[in-house]
Design a protein around this motif. Structure first.
Motif, PDB file in Angstrom:
ATOM      1  N   SER A   1     -56.210  67.713  15.693  1.00 16.44           N
ATOM      2  CA  SER A   1     -56.193  66.252  15.704  1.00 16.44           C
ATOM      3  C   SER A   1     -56.118  65.802  17.155  1.00 16.44           C
ATOM      4  O   SER A   1     -55.529  66.469  18.003  1.00 16.44           O
ATOM      5  N   GLU A   2     -56.737  64.673  17.416  1.00 16.08           N
ATOM      6  CA  GLU A   2     -56.830  64.175  18.786  1.00 16.08           C
ATOM      7  C   GLU A   2     -56.887  62.658  18.779  1.00 16.08           C
ATOM      8  O   GLU A   2     -57.543  62.068  17.927  1.00 16.08           O
ATOM      9  N   MET A   3     -56.203  62.047  19.717  1.00 12.12           N
ATOM     10  CA  MET A   3     -56.269  60.601  19.874  1.00 12.12           C
ATOM     11  C   MET A   3     -57.464  60.276  20.763  1.00 12.12           C
ATOM     12  O   MET A   3     -57.630  60.864  21.831  1.00 12.12           O
ATOM     13  N   CYS A   4     -58.293  59.372  20.296  1.00 13.72           N
ATOM     14  CA  CYS A   4     -59.503  59.032  21.039  1.00 13.72           C
ATOM     15  C   CYS A   4     -59.820  57.564  20.838  1.00 13.72           C
ATOM     16  O   CYS A   4     -59.689  57.033  19.738  1.00 13.72           O
ATOM     17  N   PHE A   5     -60.272  56.919  21.917  1.00 14.58           N
ATOM     18  CA  PHE A   5     -60.630  55.508  21.849  1.00 14.58           C
ATOM     19  C   PHE A   5     -62.113  55.302  22.125  1.00 14.58           C
ATOM     20  O   PHE A   5     -62.554  54.184  22.348  1.00 14.58           O
ATOM     21  N   CYS A   6     -62.885  56.393  22.124  1.00 18.10           N
ATOM     22  CA  CYS A   6     -64.324  56.324  22.382  1.00 18.10           C
ATOM     23  C   CYS A   6     -65.069  55.859  21.134  1.00 18.10           C
ATOM     24  O   CYS A   6     -64.618  56.038  20.021  1.00 18.10           O
ATOM     25  N   SER A   7     -66.246  55.342  21.371  1.00 16.98           N
ATOM     26  CA  SER A   7     -67.154  55.057  20.280  1.00 16.98           C
ATOM     27  C   SER A   7     -68.520  55.618  20.679  1.00 16.98           C
ATOM     28  O   SER A   7     -69.098  55.165  21.667  1.00 16.98           O
ATOM     29  N   PRO A   8     -68.984  56.610  19.966  1.00 15.30           N
ATOM     30  CA  PRO A   8     -68.402  57.297  18.816  1.00 15.30           C
ATOM     31  C   PRO A   8     -67.224  58.182  19.235  1.00 15.30           C
ATOM     32  O   PRO A   8     -67.077  58.498  20.409  1.00 15.30           O
ATOM     33  N   PRO A   9     -66.397  58.588  18.258  1.00 10.74           N
ATOM     34  CA  PRO A   9     -65.230  59.405  18.566  1.00 10.74           C
ATOM     35  C   PRO A   9     -65.592  60.675  19.349  1.00 10.74           C
ATOM     36  O   PRO A   9     -66.592  61.323  19.075  1.00 10.74           O
TER      37      PRO A   9
END
Length: 91
Positions: A41-49
């Motif tokens: 699991s990873e926290m990501c704020f990109c689009s796309p993830p």
């Protein structure tokens, strides 16, 4: 995998901004859940993830990455991927 482990441990990824520590922490959480399959699991704020993480690190070493939105970090069952990488780097 030796090169991936080296970059995770020699400061290469640590010095990469802005997602350096999250990549390292995520791979430290990663588990081998079946042969040739890891999950983390990873926290990501990109689009796309994982867009930036894939472009800068993951696509060099991993294939067929699938993402799923989750609410919080998850710990999976299996062998620690970092332990596996450490063993591979010694061979």
């Amino acid at each position: 995998m030796k090169e991936f482990y080296q970059k995770l441990t020699n400061g290469t990824i640590q010095n990469q901004k802005p997602d350096n520590q999250e990549i390292i922490n995520s791979i430290k959480r990663a588990k081998i859940i079946e042969p040739n399959v890891i999950q983390w699991s990873e926290m990501c704020f990109c689009s796309p993830p994982l867009k930036h993480e894939r472009e800068t690190v993951y696509n060099q070493f991993l294939e067929n990455i699938e993402t799923k939105v989750i609410d919080e970090y998850v710990e999976y069952e299996g062998e620690w991927f970092m332990d596996f990488l450490a063993k591979q780097s010694k061979e």
